[in-house]
Design a protein around this motif. Sequence first.
Motif, PDB file in Angstrom:
ATOM      1  N   MET A  36      -7.464   0.087  -7.126  1.00  0.00           N
ATOM      2  CA  MET A  36      -8.432  -0.921  -6.763  1.00  0.00           C
ATOM      3  C   MET A  36      -7.747  -2.084  -6.360  1.00  0.00           C
ATOM      4  SD  MET A  36     -10.257  -3.812  -9.107  1.00  0.00           S
ATOM      5  CE  MET A  36     -11.635  -4.602  -8.915  1.00  0.00           C
ATOM      6  N   LYS A  37      -8.234  -2.135  -4.586  1.00  0.00           N
ATOM      7  CA  LYS A  37      -7.924  -3.078  -4.023  1.00  0.00           C
ATOM      8  C   LYS A  37      -8.984  -4.127  -3.716  1.00  0.00           C
ATOM      9  CE  LYS A  37      -5.475  -5.095   0.236  1.00  0.00           C
ATOM     10  NZ  LYS A  37      -4.753  -4.602   1.592  1.00  0.00           N
ATOM     11  N   PRO A  38      -8.925  -5.350  -4.545  1.00  0.00           N
ATOM     12  CA  PRO A  38     -10.501  -6.090  -5.162  1.00  0.00           C
ATOM     13  C   PRO A  38     -11.047  -6.398  -3.406  1.00  0.00           C
ATOM     14  CG  PRO A  38      -9.066  -6.418  -6.363  1.00  0.00           C
ATOM     15  CD  PRO A  38      -8.056  -5.810  -5.290  1.00  0.00           C
TER      16      PRO A  38
ATOM     17  N   ASP B 139     -10.530  -6.573   0.761  1.00  0.00           N
ATOM     18  CA  ASP B 139      -9.821  -6.337   2.770  1.00  0.00           C
ATOM     19  C   ASP B 139     -11.481  -6.346   3.437  1.00  0.00           C
ATOM     20  OD1 ASP B 139      -8.045  -4.564   3.704  1.00  0.00           O
ATOM     21  OD2 ASP B 139      -8.050  -3.238   3.115  1.00  0.00           O
TER      22      ASP B 139
ATOM     23  N   ALA C 212      -4.567  -8.763  -2.613  1.00  0.00           N
ATOM     24  CA  ALA C 212      -4.984  -9.464  -1.493  1.00  0.00           C
ATOM     25  C   ALA C 212      -4.937 -10.266  -1.705  1.00  0.00           C
ATOM     26  CB  ALA C 212      -6.696  -9.270  -1.921  1.00  0.00           C
TER      27      ALA C 212
ATOM     28  N   ASP D 249      -6.473   0.185   3.911  1.00  0.00           N
ATOM     29  CA  ASP D 249      -5.719   0.425   2.568  1.00  0.00           C
ATOM     30  C   ASP D 249      -6.603   0.567   1.325  1.00  0.00           C
ATOM     31  OD1 ASP D 249      -3.870  -1.277   4.119  1.00  0.00           O
ATOM     32  OD2 ASP D 249      -3.937  -3.125   2.981  1.00  0.00           O
ATOM     33  N   ALA D 250      -8.172   0.605   1.265  1.00  0.00           N
ATOM     34  CA  ALA D 250      -8.769   1.083   0.062  1.00  0.00           C
ATOM     35  C   ALA D 250      -8.629   2.513   0.422  1.00  0.00           C
ATOM     36  CB  ALA D 250      -9.707   0.368   0.135  1.00  0.00           C
TER      37      ALA D 250
ATOM     38  N   ARG E  73     -15.506  -6.025   0.682  1.00  0.00           N
ATOM     39  CA  ARG E  73     -14.951  -5.855   1.435  1.00  0.00           C
ATOM     40  C   ARG E  73     -16.015  -6.197   2.706  1.00  0.00           C
ATOM     41  NH1 ARG E  73     -15.264  -0.138   4.513  1.00  0.00           N
ATOM     42  NH2 ARG E  73     -13.071  -0.055   5.596  1.00  0.00           N
TER      43      ARG E  73
ATOM     44  N   THR F  42       0.383  -1.425  -0.257  1.00  0.00           N
ATOM     45  CA  THR F  42       0.491  -0.059  -0.149  1.00  0.00           C
ATOM     46  C   THR F  42       0.697   1.199  -0.014  1.00  0.00           C
ATOM     47  OG1 THR F  42      -1.270  -1.181   1.416  1.00  0.00           O
ATOM     48  CG2 THR F  42      -1.384   0.643   1.177  1.00  0.00           C
TER      49      THR F  42
ATOM     50  N   CYS G  70     -13.382  -1.302  -4.370  1.00  0.00           N
ATOM     51  CA  CYS G  70     -13.089  -2.353  -2.996  1.00  0.00           C
ATOM     52  C   CYS G  70     -14.136  -3.166  -2.731  1.00  0.00           C
ATOM     53  CB  CYS G  70     -13.169  -1.951  -1.241  1.00  0.00           C
ATOM     54  SG  CYS G  70     -12.155  -3.123  -0.576  1.00  0.00           S
TER      55      CYS G  70
END
Length: 199
Positions: A37-39, A41, A101, A47-48, A68, A17, A65
């Motif tokens: 993008m953080k698919p 979390d 992830a 982080d996103a 989540r 990150t 995200c």
Amino acid sequence: MGRRFLITGTAAQVGKTTVGCALGFAMRARGMRVGVMKPVDTLESQDAQSLALAVGSNMPMELICPYRSSSTSAPAPDLSHISRCFDEIAAQNDVVLVEAASTIDFADLATTLNLEVIVIVGNRPGCLDATTLALQRCESRGIKVAGCILCDCDPATEISEVPLKKLLGDFYLGRMRHREPLPKPIVEKLGTVLIRPEN
């Protein structure tokens, strides 16, 4: 079409990150439209949100995200849904940074979304072996590697970068030292997309 990157790491907590935010901020400062993008979390993680803030993204968090939830009730991520969210983000940006992830195999994610991989090498004992394994995974799946960045994720740990340079050759992008900005040469190597002209 601009470049699309997956930021993965040699282990957990190696600075994915941190590097993603620094890289995204630097690219945005050079006039690029940067999507993030953080698919997957957890609700506890920021982080996103940190990635979105770094690049000034106003896209819905449901796209950035899509999965989540609390760590105890996380649904199984659907790669087809993640792909649809990614496509919507990519359509509006010159470059997209996706943070891997732990609940999705990074090679599966890179293959599904057609991403170049940036490997964040945590400056810790054993990082050379972990880097070798990551690169072998990419080679076996036909995944393009954009390069590797050595990240001083643990300030007390100082491992020479010489062996990593020798191992990686042209794949070595540089080193991000603890609490210091991302070096300009790293941004220049990865930011080879068209700069938007001034209006």
